[in-house]
Scaffold this motif. Sequence first.
Motif, PDB file in Angstrom:
ATOM      1  N   GLU A  25      15.612  -4.164  10.645  1.00  0.00           N
ATOM      2  CA  GLU A  25      14.630  -3.867   9.617  1.00  0.00           C
ATOM      3  C   GLU A  25      13.489  -3.082  10.245  1.00  0.00           C
ATOM      4  O   GLU A  25      13.167  -3.230  11.423  1.00  0.00           O
ATOM      5  CB  GLU A  25      14.090  -5.131   8.948  1.00  0.00           C
TER       6      GLU A  25
ATOM      7  N   THR B   1      11.595  -3.695   5.921  1.00  0.00           N
ATOM      8  CA  THR B   1      12.737  -3.418   5.057  1.00  0.00           C
ATOM      9  C   THR B   1      14.017  -3.299   5.875  1.00  0.00           C
ATOM     10  O   THR B   1      14.092  -2.495   6.806  1.00  0.00           O
ATOM     11  CB  THR B   1      12.529  -2.106   4.264  1.00  0.00           C
ATOM     12  N   GLU B   2      15.017  -4.110   5.536  1.00  0.00           N
ATOM     13  CA  GLU B   2      16.327  -3.970   6.169  1.00  0.00           C
ATOM     14  C   GLU B   2      16.937  -2.656   5.700  1.00  0.00           C
ATOM     15  O   GLU B   2      16.962  -2.366   4.498  1.00  0.00           O
ATOM     16  CB  GLU B   2      17.236  -5.144   5.788  1.00  0.00           C
ATOM     17  N   ASN B   3      17.458  -1.862   6.631  1.00  0.00           N
ATOM     18  CA  ASN B   3      17.955  -0.541   6.246  1.00  0.00           C
ATOM     19  C   ASN B   3      19.022  -0.064   7.211  1.00  0.00           C
ATOM     20  O   ASN B   3      19.134  -0.556   8.330  1.00  0.00           O
ATOM     21  CB  ASN B   3      16.803   0.461   6.190  1.00  0.00           C
TER      22      ASN B   3
ATOM     23  N   SER C 115      18.689   1.069   1.556  1.00  0.00           N
ATOM     24  CA  SER C 115      18.405  -0.361   1.651  1.00  0.00           C
ATOM     25  C   SER C 115      18.740  -0.993   0.310  1.00  0.00           C
ATOM     26  O   SER C 115      18.703  -0.322  -0.729  1.00  0.00           O
ATOM     27  CB  SER C 115      16.933  -0.601   1.997  1.00  0.00           C
TER      28      SER C 115
END
Length: 632
Positions: free
Chosen positions: A276, A280-282, A330
Amino acid sequence: MKKTAKRILCAVLCLSALLSLPCPSTFAAGGKRDVSADEFMSVAQGIVDWKKSDLGTDDGYLICDSFLTLAGTTPGDWYPIGLARLGIEDNSDAYLAVIRDVVAERYKTPEKLSSVKATEWHRISLAVLAAGGDPTNMGTADDGSTIDLIADGTYNRGYAASLGKQGINGWIWGLIALDSMRYDVPDGAYYTRDDIIKEILCRQNPDGGFSLMGEVSDPDITAMALQALAPYKNSETVYVYTLKASGENAEKTVWEVINEAIDCLSALQLDTGDFESWGTENVESTDQVTVALCSLGIDPLSDSRFIKGENTLFDGIMRYRMADGGFVHSYTYDEENPTSLPDQSNTMAGEQTLYTMAALWRLYSGKRTLYDFRPEQSSAMRSRLSELDVRLAGITSETPKDELYAMLESYCSVPENERSYVNNYRILSDAAKTAGIDIEAVDKATETVESPADEKGESSEIRFTESDRAAADSLPDKLSTEQYVLVVTLTDKLQRCADFPEKEYYIEKLTAAKAAIASVQEEIDGLNRDIKEKLYPFEGLGLKDKKTVDETVSRYNALSPYDRKKVERYEDVIKSKTKIDNELRAIVICIVLCCIAAACAVFLVRRIKRRRRRREAEFEELCKKYADEDDE
């Protein structure tokens, strides 16, 4: 007997090391399943197919006319890099022709490619190399100088603005661009290689990572820093610098910094295998870490530091794959990135995952790293480096000093620019230092031995073919931007081809065509500018703006149907015209009705007056009659 035993032991260790090295075609992924180079290619092809669908192209090329309108931008440059590094043939000649033209036009402005972002030079340089061009010779500027993207964007960038004006990204990508062909830095350049390396090193955070700002390490920036430093992983140079974060002095080799950054990334990896960034995990962060490890010669799928549970970096990337073959940025909506929706394939996620698949495919196929654009190593060099790595993997605390010395000589005989491909050198370095061997002295005393190059066929001469001439001859009298790519591509080919009798004629014809198209593009740009400056906001338009709106519509109608698609917010112009026309119509109708009412009123008044006069006349006549009768 003792020597024989030692040799047998050494052979066993070497064999063991050889067996433990990853196979070039298939690697174990955390013990779950094997992932082959073909699978990386399959994932990449899915991205290419999605992007073609996204562009609506059906001509077989991703680099089509509509795509080439993006040349010189982030999405317009990274996809060609990914395609080329995967060995996927596409319309590279057209890209080169267009990007040369784009760069030449932008060089006519005072800021050239950018007043702040040096990465504009770096990204375009990599894309030009990927397409088979030369970023050090992109044509001639208006002042007669050669447009050299490497000089202007990297080692001489400081004459216009700091290479780091946009932050650490400028230093990172400047070094990547500089090492893409291992370019020499001339005497008198504003920056040396060591200057740039130290600028990166001094921005390391206490936890070993790097960040765009602050001291909270970011996986993307940390991974990019590793990509830039990778060619120097085996350097014995000790850099002395002051850390920006703490103000403390540091003395480290690049390898020490790399190890600390790797540990930082390992700690940041999530249990799902991905990362992340900014909360934000992406997929892009996971992409960058994967590229970094590939650049360092580390298998991202089998290195235990990057396997969380049973999830590898590849598993982390594949979490974001969509049914259409593309990748989502994401699954969480990112307010900072409103164009990236959590349920749709995203172009940035696609481009970064595409070149990540290229990095993996190249690692597994025994090719050069993603950003090393030099010709591929000869089979002799690959074998030589592989054999040396196997020998180094067999080093133990019992390895005799003379054997270490011999292995060090073998390493030092490798050309300096190929030594970063020796992945087990640190084992030898540590053992040699422990044994008291002066590595620098051995290096100076050892002669470099070049490996023979593989035989390659000679490139064919560029020709302006009959089909090229037919394409030039069939250009319409009234040109539009629809012909831009064709004209620029033919012009570029014509300038580089062998002479032929009609060459001057076609140069004049295509130069005139290009000027005509440029005029059309100027009109489109001017129309867009006027709409934005003179008509926005549309809600406030009224009768006072009718002339401007009508002129805008007239200019729009003068464009070809293809060019009209480039006019922005024309729907709002039409709505505004309809609104103004309706207002005018209402006023006209009102005036007409008023005129009719006035006419009717006049008519009635006149009629009433006539009737009154007639009655008065009749009354007078009657009175006169009665008067005459009385007289009688």
